[in-house]
Design a protein around this motif. Structure first.
Motif, short mmCIF file in Angstrom:
data_model
loop_
_atom_site.label_atom_id
_atom_site.label_comp_id
_atom_site.label_asym_id
_atom_site.label_seq_id
_atom_site.Cartn_x
_atom_site.Cartn_y
_atom_site.Cartn_z
N VAL A 148 -8.41 4.26 -15.83
CA VAL A 148 -8.56 5.27 -16.88
C VAL A 148 -9.91 5.96 -16.77
O VAL A 148 -10.02 7.18 -16.89
N ALA A 176 -9.68 8.38 -14.10
CA ALA A 176 -8.87 9.53 -14.52
C ALA A 176 -9.64 10.44 -15.46
O ALA A 176 -9.52 11.66 -15.40
N LEU A 177 -10.44 9.84 -16.35
CA LEU A 177 -11.23 10.65 -17.28
C LEU A 177 -12.24 11.50 -16.51
O LEU A 177 -12.47 12.66 -16.83
N ARG A 230 -6.52 -2.62 -15.45
CA ARG A 230 -6.20 -1.21 -15.19
C ARG A 230 -7.13 -0.25 -15.93
O ARG A 230 -7.01 0.97 -15.78
N VAL A 231 -8.03 -0.80 -16.73
CA VAL A 231 -8.91 0.07 -17.53
C VAL A 231 -9.79 0.93 -16.62
O VAL A 231 -10.04 2.10 -16.90
#
Lengths: 371, 371
Positions: free
Chosen positions: A358, A361-362, A354-355
């Protein structure tokens, strides 16, 4: 005495991917292949180079990488001749990267056999790796496109699979098989079936082929891409024409993995072969993989980072640090802690895939400064 | 209109403890009371001061703290008169700290009533707190030592308990009770019994008493400590004699909590009273407590830190940050992440009490630079 390098062989290292699942360790300006992820003391790119040099000779390894990474690549590989660094203006996937190398090298050497090997994988038994590549070159010399498959060590859903078919009789390649088909990443039940059935191998993205054979396959399946690559190659060794040609042609190249543009169609036509590799291989795809690669047992804590100051109590998983901070873990199992000067990640092995979310999202929330 | 300050009352704030269970946030040079742990925008010490000033008046709050914290305390409390900062050369526990304040203040004002309140606790309903203190002062005026007990909100094993006995009839103290006894931190089964039985209150370390009554109790139970404190107090208000007296007497004072030297013996003699406090109180003893204090629900992530850049996915617990790093959490529940420039802690709420062990281990392994 070690075997000599293979006369007609050229190694190609596509060094393109950032490795988003290894953020915040891997970044746009510090992609995965520029990290030491095994504690070997050198980068994965350098490990790859060292593995290939005995097969091709140092002067016959080409690196395809982004313009932004040129300096880092030349620093890591002081032995690479300038004319063997092929710079992309932006990433256009593996067909463009490997196809470009094939198109340039075939002009220099019409009968050349190229082998492409990712810059950011980990391979443990170099002798077995070399043996597989030498067999694959023998197979490629016969006009086949040859891949090296990895015997699965678990029912992984993280890799594509290669289904091997009957034996292929080629001198110097005692373990060659034909490939029946390529299979996308399966679901868990299918992966379990594949694991039971010894005919399915992991696709590690290694392709060994005559450059002209690869280009001919590409010409049939992706004619526009093929034409553009030939045009680029024609201009390549002329310093004045290369830059403008890249600027004009590269950004519009079709983004497609070489698995789809070359390997799958070749398998359908009975032109794809495979050598089963008898060596430990890891694509270090995420922190769960990195954790497993660096720890000696299930309940251990792996620590990566020069001068790491870690104090752990009843904890397992992995700590990766680029700082000199004291890091204390208490009672956290299968944890993943990645400590960099401007970003910190805390997750678990189970959530390692799931990294990438992120990272997305960033980007979306305007925090791209740490990507 | 608010009630006026109480004429004969002096507030005493022992500001001594580091708060090792809150490492790496709390440090020798940045103890718990100098942090904002509630997001109020000011330190716990300042919150304590603001809570007491309406009761005693700003000029009548004494702070007992270490020499090392003098500058920080004066910065936090610009209203504190120089003669009300009592500096310890080293920590000697609460009997010494509160006893010193009592001995100094009784010389200035023989009938003074003192109330001691920890510098690093959190209290939410100030009006109810004030009401409890005003009642306790009324009780203390009658010659009792009065504590304020907290109605338990759970069967906690982290606090000592006060068992209340019959009603105590005192004007201005409608809720006063006698205390039957003090109880040490219980085991879980006992704590559950106490929680069922409404007569048990948490000991929050608040004592309100005439200074001379406290000293008389100390004289009986700890005569040597009492004598040393009187000697110190006698020298205190003479600038030339104070320093040498502290250097000579302070390091040898007996380390004993005021619960044992004063409160328990007083309870046995029927001289200890209690006011049940009807306000939310928390000693913020560890990160589990800090997490609960700052989150609004069980599955929330609390974030403490100015300008914190936190990106969390499927995570709960608490992040405390003193840096501007991007902190990303993925799939970690009840997590505790404390991010400081030179140290990082990753644990869970369940393990919060074990943080002190890390501090001890860091000392033993020569990494005291981050304590």
């Amino acid at each position: 005495m070690a075997d000599p390098a293979i006369d007609d062989f050229y190694a190609v290292i596509p060094a393109g991917g950032i490795g988003s699942r290894l953020w915040p360790l891997s970044r746009a300006d510090a992609p995965k292949f520029l990290h030491d992820l095994t504690g070997s003391g050198q980068t994965l790119l350098r490990d790859t180079w060292d593995r290939l040099a005995p097969l091709s000779g140092e002067g016959r390894i080409a690196v395809v990488t982004g313009r932004a990474h040129r300096a880092a690549v030349e620093r890591e590989l002081p032995g690479v001749p300038d004319h063997n660094v092929f710079l992309e203006s932006e990433p256009r996937d593996s067909s463009a990267a490997i196809g470009l190398a094939a198109a340039i090298l075939v002009r220099r050497e019409p009968d050349v056999i190229i082998g492409s090997f990712a810059a950011d994988h980990v391979i443990r038994q170099t002798r077995q790796f070399e043996f597989a590549v030498r067999q694959a070159v023998a197979v490629a010399r016969e006009g086949y496109i040859c891949t090296i498959g990895i015997q699965p060590s678990e029912a992984s859903v993280g890799f594509g699979y290669i289904k091997q078919a009957g034996e292929l009789i080629v001198d110097g390649a005692p373990e060659a098989y034909m490939v029946e088909r390529f299979v996308e990443k399966p679901d868990l039940d299918t992966a379990k079936q594949y694991f039971e059935d010894r005919a399915y191998l992991w696709n590690a993205g290694m392709f060994i082929t005559r450059a002209d054979v690869l280009l001919a396959e590409l010409a049939v399946n992706e004619p526009e891409l093929h034409a553009a690559l030939l045009e680029l190659a024609e201009a390549w060794d002329d310093r004045d024409r290369r830059g403008p040609a890249v600027d004009r042609l590269w950004p519009s190249l079709k983004k497609i993995a070489i698995d789809y543009s070359v390997a799958e169609p070749a398998a359908e036509k009975g032109r794809l072969a495979v050598i089963p590799g008898h060596f430990d291989w890891d694509d270090v795809g995420d922190f769960a993989s990195l954790s497993k690669l660096n720890s000696h047992g299930r309940n251990e804590l792996a620590i990566l980072g020069e001068g790491a100051r870690v104090l752990a109590d009843a904890s397992s998983g992995i700590v990766v640090t680029q700082t000199k901070r004291v890091i204390s873990l208490i009672g956290v199992r299968d944890i993943v802690v990645v400590d960099t000067p401007d970003a910190l990640l805390v997750t678990t092995a189970e959530n390692a895939q799931r990294v990438k979310g992120v990272v997305d999202a960033l980007k979306l929330t305007g925090r791209g400064d740490v990507l």
